[in-house]
Design a protein around this motif. Structure first.
Motif, PDB file in Angstrom:
ATOM      1  N   ASP A  31      14.285 -43.592  26.036  1.00  0.00           N
ATOM      2  CA  ASP A  31      13.582 -43.759  24.767  1.00  0.00           C
ATOM      3  C   ASP A  31      13.902 -45.138  24.207  1.00  0.00           C
ATOM      4  N   ALA A  77      14.934 -44.389  13.696  1.00  0.00           N
ATOM      5  CA  ALA A  77      15.819 -43.742  12.716  1.00  0.00           C
ATOM      6  C   ALA A  77      16.455 -44.753  11.759  1.00  0.00           C
ATOM      7  N   PRO A 109      11.937 -39.857  15.326  1.00  0.00           N
ATOM      8  CA  PRO A 109      13.010 -40.852  15.382  1.00  0.00           C
ATOM      9  C   PRO A 109      14.303 -40.313  15.984  1.00  0.00           C
TER      10      PRO A 109
HETATM   11  N1  LIG Z   1      20.694 -39.616  15.368  1.00  0.00           N
HETATM   12  C1  LIG Z   1      19.729 -39.996  16.179  1.00  0.00           C
HETATM   13  O1  LIG Z   1      19.112 -39.213  16.886  1.00  0.00           O
HETATM   14  C2  LIG Z   1      19.395 -41.470  16.237  1.00  0.00           C
HETATM   15  C3  LIG Z   1      20.155 -42.395  15.529  1.00  0.00           C
HETATM   16  C4  LIG Z   1      19.830 -43.753  15.644  1.00  0.00           C
HETATM   17  C5  LIG Z   1      18.754 -44.156  16.432  1.00  0.00           C
HETATM   18  N2  LIG Z   1      18.027 -43.215  17.071  1.00  0.00           N
HETATM   19  C6  LIG Z   1      16.891 -43.597  17.918  1.00  0.00           C
HETATM   20  O2  LIG Z   1      17.386 -44.324  19.032  1.00  0.00           O
HETATM   21  C7  LIG Z   1      16.352 -45.183  19.540  1.00  0.00           C
HETATM   22  C8  LIG Z   1      16.876 -46.601  19.701  1.00  0.00           C
HETATM   23  O3  LIG Z   1      17.159 -47.110  18.432  1.00  0.00           O
HETATM   24  P1  LIG Z   1      17.446 -48.696  18.163  1.00  0.00           P
HETATM   25  O4  LIG Z   1      16.181 -49.426  18.550  1.00  0.00           O
HETATM   26  O5  LIG Z   1      17.773 -48.782  16.685  1.00  0.00           O
HETATM   27  O6  LIG Z   1      18.582 -49.061  19.060  1.00  0.00           O
HETATM   28  C9  LIG Z   1      15.189 -45.054  18.525  1.00  0.00           C
HETATM   29  O7  LIG Z   1      14.263 -44.077  18.996  1.00  0.00           O
HETATM   30  C10 LIG Z   1      15.880 -44.525  17.284  1.00  0.00           C
HETATM   31  O8  LIG Z   1      14.991 -43.819  16.423  1.00  0.00           O
HETATM   32  C11 LIG Z   1      18.338 -41.897  16.998  1.00  0.00           C
END
Ligand SMILES: NC(=O)c1ccc[n+]([C@@H]2O[C@H](COP(=O)(O)O)[C@@H](O)[C@H]2O)c1
Ligand SMILES: Nc1ncnc2c1ncn2[C@@H]1O[C@H](COP(=O)(O)OP(=O)(O)OP(=O)(O)O)[C@@H](O)[C@H]1O
Length: 263
Positions: free
Chosen positions: A36, A77, A117
């Motif tokens: 993802d 997120a 997200p």
């Molecule tokens: N708690 C969670 O499930 C969580 C937290 C931070 C980012 N994410 C997701 O991880 C993926 C990668 O995020 P970044 O692009 O911020 O590294 C995105 O889909 C984001 O929405 C999920």
């Protein structure tokens, strides 16, 4: 291909998940490797996460029945998504990565959109579409970098206790985590975090979740240091070595279409 119509339908009908491309169809998947990302742009560390997982000891028995799912997350997120490339151009680039994976590693690869997200919701959304992915017998493996697993396991993202919010996610999936160069977390810290996780010393994280988190150290320093934002910034600043940070097909696409403007 013009992806505008698919994207507006996806948004208009409030969909959470939709497959938009498959490199080859498969009728029997025993493991789904899910990467993802916002793929802005896809790069060699993304490819490396896929390659590492299919070579990983725990998944060897599934080698001939695995499928890769490249999941374009259209909402994040943590951050608003205002930066180029456009989603249409990112889809073009993800498809190039999917075709590259199938050509070089021999696995079927699918490309899908998600509006979820958080990983707990991404997991549910995928399971609700398991038939399209020939998934009945499969297990889900999420491929993530260290900065992502640490955020998945952070209570601040959830309104209910993590033990509740993440129960289904950890029941149905596991995680292959790759170390990465990170200003905030040294490699030493990343290793000690996972050690503590497996020793059961991180209170909020049950042992059976920890046993589903596999960590691999990426010895390739170039890959470990790549990020999409660094590639974008290199392009904007006219630094030519960005081309070594992605697969050749995507470098050619970026040169032809200039989604990041200055080349
Ligand atoms: N708690 C969670 O499930 C969580 C937290 C931070 C980012 N994410 C997701 O991880 C993926 C990668 O995020 P970044 O692009 O911020 O590294 C995105 O889909 C984001 O929405 C999920
Ligand atoms: N160099 C890397 N090594 C290990 N994992 C990585 C690396 N780059 C990205 N990942 C992982 O790939 C997944 C998708 O990454 P994402 O596209 O958000 O990362 P990114 O390259 O850091 O993007 P950006 O710079 O735009 O924030 C995440 O789980 C992330 O941790």
């Amino acid at each position: 291909m013009n992806w505008g119509k698919s994207l507006s339908e996806f948004r208009e009908f409030n969909k959470t998940f939709q497959i938009i491309h498959q490199t080859k169809t498969t009728s029997d998947t025993s493991r789904l490797f899910i990467l993802d990302s916002s793929f802005n742009p896809p790069h060699l560390a993304h490819y490396s996460l896929v390659k590492t997982s299919i070579d990983y000891e725990a998944y060897k028995n599934d080698r001939n029945c695995s499928t890769v799912l490249l999941l374009l997350s259209i909402s994040n997120a943590d951050k608003a998504d205002g930066e180029p490339a456009s989603l249409e151009q990112r889809i073009d680039m993800i498809i190039l990565l999917a075709e590259h994976i199938t050509k070089s590693l021999g696995l079927p690869a699918a490309v899908a959109l998600t509006s979820c997200p958080k990983f707990a919701d991404k997991c549910k959304a995928i399971q609700n579409h398991s038939r399209e992915l020939a998934l009945p017998k499969s297990r889900l493996t999420f491929l993530v970098g260290f900065d992502t697993i640490i955020r998945i396991l952070d209570q601040k993202y959830y309104t209910s206790p993590m033990s509740v919010a993440l129960r289904d996610l950890f029941q149905d999936s596991d995680f292959l985590v790759l170390t990465r160069e990170d200003k905030k977390y040294s490699i030493q810290y990343q290793l000690s975090y996972v050690k503590q996780l497996h020793a059961g010393s991180l209170k909020a994280i049950p042992n059976d979740w920890a046993s589903r988190i596999y960590m691999v150290v990426n010895d390739n320093l170039l890959e470990a240091d790549i990020s999409s934002s660094a590639v974008r910034s290199d392009i904007k600043n006219g630094k030519l070595h960005w081309q070594e940070k992605t697969i050749p097909e995507i470098a050619t696409y970026i040169k032809e279409k200039s989604p990041y403007i200055k080349l």
